[in-house]
Design a protein around this motif. Structure first.
Motif, PDB file in Angstrom:
ATOM      1  N   GLY A   9       0.808  -1.216   0.000  1.00  0.00           N
ATOM      2  CA  GLY A   9       0.000   0.000   0.000  1.00  0.00           C
ATOM      3  C   GLY A   9       0.838   1.261   0.000  1.00  0.00           C
ATOM      4  O   GLY A   9       0.418   2.307  -0.489  1.00  0.00           O
ATOM      5  N   GLY A  10       2.029   1.180   0.560  1.00  0.00           N
ATOM      6  CA  GLY A  10       2.919   2.326   0.624  1.00  0.00           C
ATOM      7  C   GLY A  10       3.896   2.435  -0.524  1.00  0.00           C
ATOM      8  O   GLY A  10       4.598   3.444  -0.658  1.00  0.00           O
ATOM      9  N   PHE A  11       3.928   1.409  -1.367  1.00  0.00           N
ATOM     10  CA  PHE A  11       4.928   1.366  -2.436  1.00  0.00           C
ATOM     11  C   PHE A  11       4.889   2.574  -3.382  1.00  0.00           C
ATOM     12  O   PHE A  11       5.948   3.161  -3.662  1.00  0.00           O
ATOM     13  N   PRO A  12       3.721   2.996  -3.866  1.00  0.00           N
ATOM     14  CA  PRO A  12       3.723   4.162  -4.779  1.00  0.00           C
ATOM     15  C   PRO A  12       4.235   5.442  -4.114  1.00  0.00           C
ATOM     16  O   PRO A  12       4.997   6.196  -4.728  1.00  0.00           O
ATOM     17  N   LEU A  13       3.865   5.676  -2.870  1.00  0.00           N
ATOM     18  CA  LEU A  13       4.353   6.872  -2.175  1.00  0.00           C
ATOM     19  C   LEU A  13       5.843   6.747  -1.883  1.00  0.00           C
ATOM     20  O   LEU A  13       6.576   7.737  -1.968  1.00  0.00           O
ATOM     21  N   MET A  14       6.312   5.546  -1.569  1.00  0.00           N
ATOM     22  CA  MET A  14       7.746   5.369  -1.320  1.00  0.00           C
ATOM     23  C   MET A  14       8.552   5.733  -2.563  1.00  0.00           C
ATOM     24  O   MET A  14       9.641   6.301  -2.455  1.00  0.00           O
ATOM     25  N   ALA A  15       8.021   5.457  -3.743  1.00  0.00           N
ATOM     26  CA  ALA A  15       8.717   5.839  -4.978  1.00  0.00           C
ATOM     27  C   ALA A  15       8.893   7.353  -5.040  1.00  0.00           C
ATOM     28  O   ALA A  15       9.952   7.846  -5.461  1.00  0.00           O
ATOM     29  N   GLU A  16       7.892   8.100  -4.596  1.00  0.00           N
ATOM     30  CA  GLU A  16       7.984   9.561  -4.551  1.00  0.00           C
ATOM     31  C   GLU A  16       9.026  10.008  -3.523  1.00  0.00           C
ATOM     32  O   GLU A  16       9.795  10.945  -3.768  1.00  0.00           O
ATOM     33  N   VAL A  17       9.042   9.351  -2.378  1.00  0.00           N
ATOM     34  CA  VAL A  17      10.017   9.689  -1.336  1.00  0.00           C
ATOM     35  C   VAL A  17      11.428   9.404  -1.831  1.00  0.00           C
ATOM     36  O   VAL A  17      12.341  10.217  -1.642  1.00  0.00           O
ATOM     37  N   ILE A  18      11.621   8.283  -2.470  1.00  0.00           N
ATOM     38  CA  ILE A  18      12.949   7.934  -3.002  1.00  0.00           C
ATOM     39  C   ILE A  18      13.409   8.967  -4.030  1.00  0.00           C
ATOM     40  O   ILE A  18      14.569   9.390  -4.009  1.00  0.00           O
ATOM     41  N   GLY A  32      12.693  -2.528   1.295  1.00  0.00           N
ATOM     42  CA  GLY A  32      11.547  -3.076   0.583  1.00  0.00           C
ATOM     43  C   GLY A  32      10.227  -2.692   1.225  1.00  0.00           C
ATOM     44  O   GLY A  32      10.209  -1.960   2.202  1.00  0.00           O
ATOM     45  N   THR A  33       9.221  -3.096   0.624  1.00  0.00           N
ATOM     46  CA  THR A  33       9.006  -3.999  -0.469  1.00  0.00           C
ATOM     47  C   THR A  33       9.296  -3.296  -1.793  1.00  0.00           C
ATOM     48  O   THR A  33       9.429  -2.084  -1.836  1.00  0.00           O
ATOM     49  N   PHE A  34       9.343  -4.069  -2.854  1.00  0.00           N
ATOM     50  CA  PHE A  34       9.769  -3.536  -4.130  1.00  0.00           C
ATOM     51  C   PHE A  34       8.714  -3.657  -5.223  1.00  0.00           C
ATOM     52  O   PHE A  34       9.025  -3.571  -6.409  1.00  0.00           O
ATOM     53  N   SER A  35       7.454  -3.844  -4.812  1.00  0.00           N
ATOM     54  CA  SER A  35       6.353  -3.916  -5.772  1.00  0.00           C
ATOM     55  C   SER A  35       5.040  -3.704  -5.025  1.00  0.00           C
ATOM     56  O   SER A  35       5.025  -3.567  -3.804  1.00  0.00           O
ATOM     57  N   GLU A  36       3.949  -3.720  -5.773  1.00  0.00           N
ATOM     58  CA  GLU A  36       2.625  -3.587  -5.170  1.00  0.00           C
ATOM     59  C   GLU A  36       1.991  -4.946  -4.875  1.00  0.00           C
ATOM     60  O   GLU A  36       0.819  -5.029  -4.523  1.00  0.00           O
ATOM     61  N   GLU A  37       2.792  -6.007  -4.963  1.00  0.00           N
ATOM     62  CA  GLU A  37       2.302  -7.341  -4.607  1.00  0.00           C
ATOM     63  C   GLU A  37       2.104  -7.389  -3.088  1.00  0.00           C
ATOM     64  O   GLU A  37       2.949  -6.924  -2.314  1.00  0.00           O
ATOM     65  N   SER A  38       1.004  -7.957  -2.657  1.00  0.00           N
ATOM     66  CA  SER A  38       0.636  -7.971  -1.244  1.00  0.00           C
ATOM     67  C   SER A  38       1.720  -8.613  -0.364  1.00  0.00           C
ATOM     68  O   SER A  38       2.224  -9.698  -0.669  1.00  0.00           O
ATOM     69  N   VAL A  39       2.058  -7.888   0.707  1.00  0.00           N
ATOM     70  CA  VAL A  39       3.032  -8.358   1.704  1.00  0.00           C
ATOM     71  C   VAL A  39       2.505  -7.974   3.088  1.00  0.00           C
ATOM     72  O   VAL A  39       1.539  -7.242   3.217  1.00  0.00           O
ATOM     73  N   ASP A  40       3.177  -8.431   4.110  1.00  0.00           N
ATOM     74  CA  ASP A  40       2.796  -8.132   5.484  1.00  0.00           C
ATOM     75  C   ASP A  40       3.675  -7.005   6.033  1.00  0.00           C
ATOM     76  O   ASP A  40       4.896  -7.156   6.144  1.00  0.00           O
TER      77      ASP A  40
END
Length: 142
Positions: A9-18, A32-40
């Motif tokens: 859920g945070g992956f797209p915003l993390m790309a902006e932060v990076i 990580g994580t490094f994609s929008e694939e579901s993780v815990d």
């Protein structure tokens, strides 16, 4: 060095932060994580928290959908003071008063523009070193 971590859920915003970190030449380590694939999210909160607590990284940024779960997970690690911030004032206050060492953000509740302002405030605000804040942090640690 900053420790970074997020869930799907945070992956797209993390790309902006990076992108912000890279544009400003701020070093980071991405756990990580490094994609929008579901993780815990607890897994990534724990990785970043241990990197900060063990001194591998000075501070961290964690992102999940709301920022709540990942900050709770990080705060289970001794020595971590993760603060969920949704505004610039809170980001500054948590650094000045709480010496927070991890910023948590909620990607589904905070837009990218505001999130980057929060990141900037968190990274640029020093701890006040005021005796009352030191005393209170000690109480939290105890």
């Amino acid at each position: 060095m900053l420790a970074l971590g997020c869930d799907h859920g945070g992956f797209p915003l993390m790309a902006e932060v990076i992108k912000y970190l890279e544009d400003n030449k701020i070093p980071y380590k991405n756990f990580g994580t490094f994609s929008e694939e579901s993780v815990d999210y607890p897994e990534f909160g724990k990785l970043v928290a241990h990197a900060v607590a063990d001194g591998e990284c000075e501070q961290g940024i964690l992102i999940c959908g709301t920022g709540i779960g990942i900050s709770i997970a990080a705060n289970k690690v001794k020595g971590i003071r993760a603060a969920l911030c949704g505004d610039v004032f809170s980001a500054k206050a948590t650094r000045e008063h709480n010496d927070a060492n991890i910023l948590a953000l909620g990607a589904r509740v905070t837009g990218a523009g505001l999130a980057l302002e929060i990141v900037k405030a968190f990274l640029e605000t020093p701890f006040s070193n005021d005796e009352r804040h030191i005393r209170r942090i000690k109480q939290i640690e105890d």
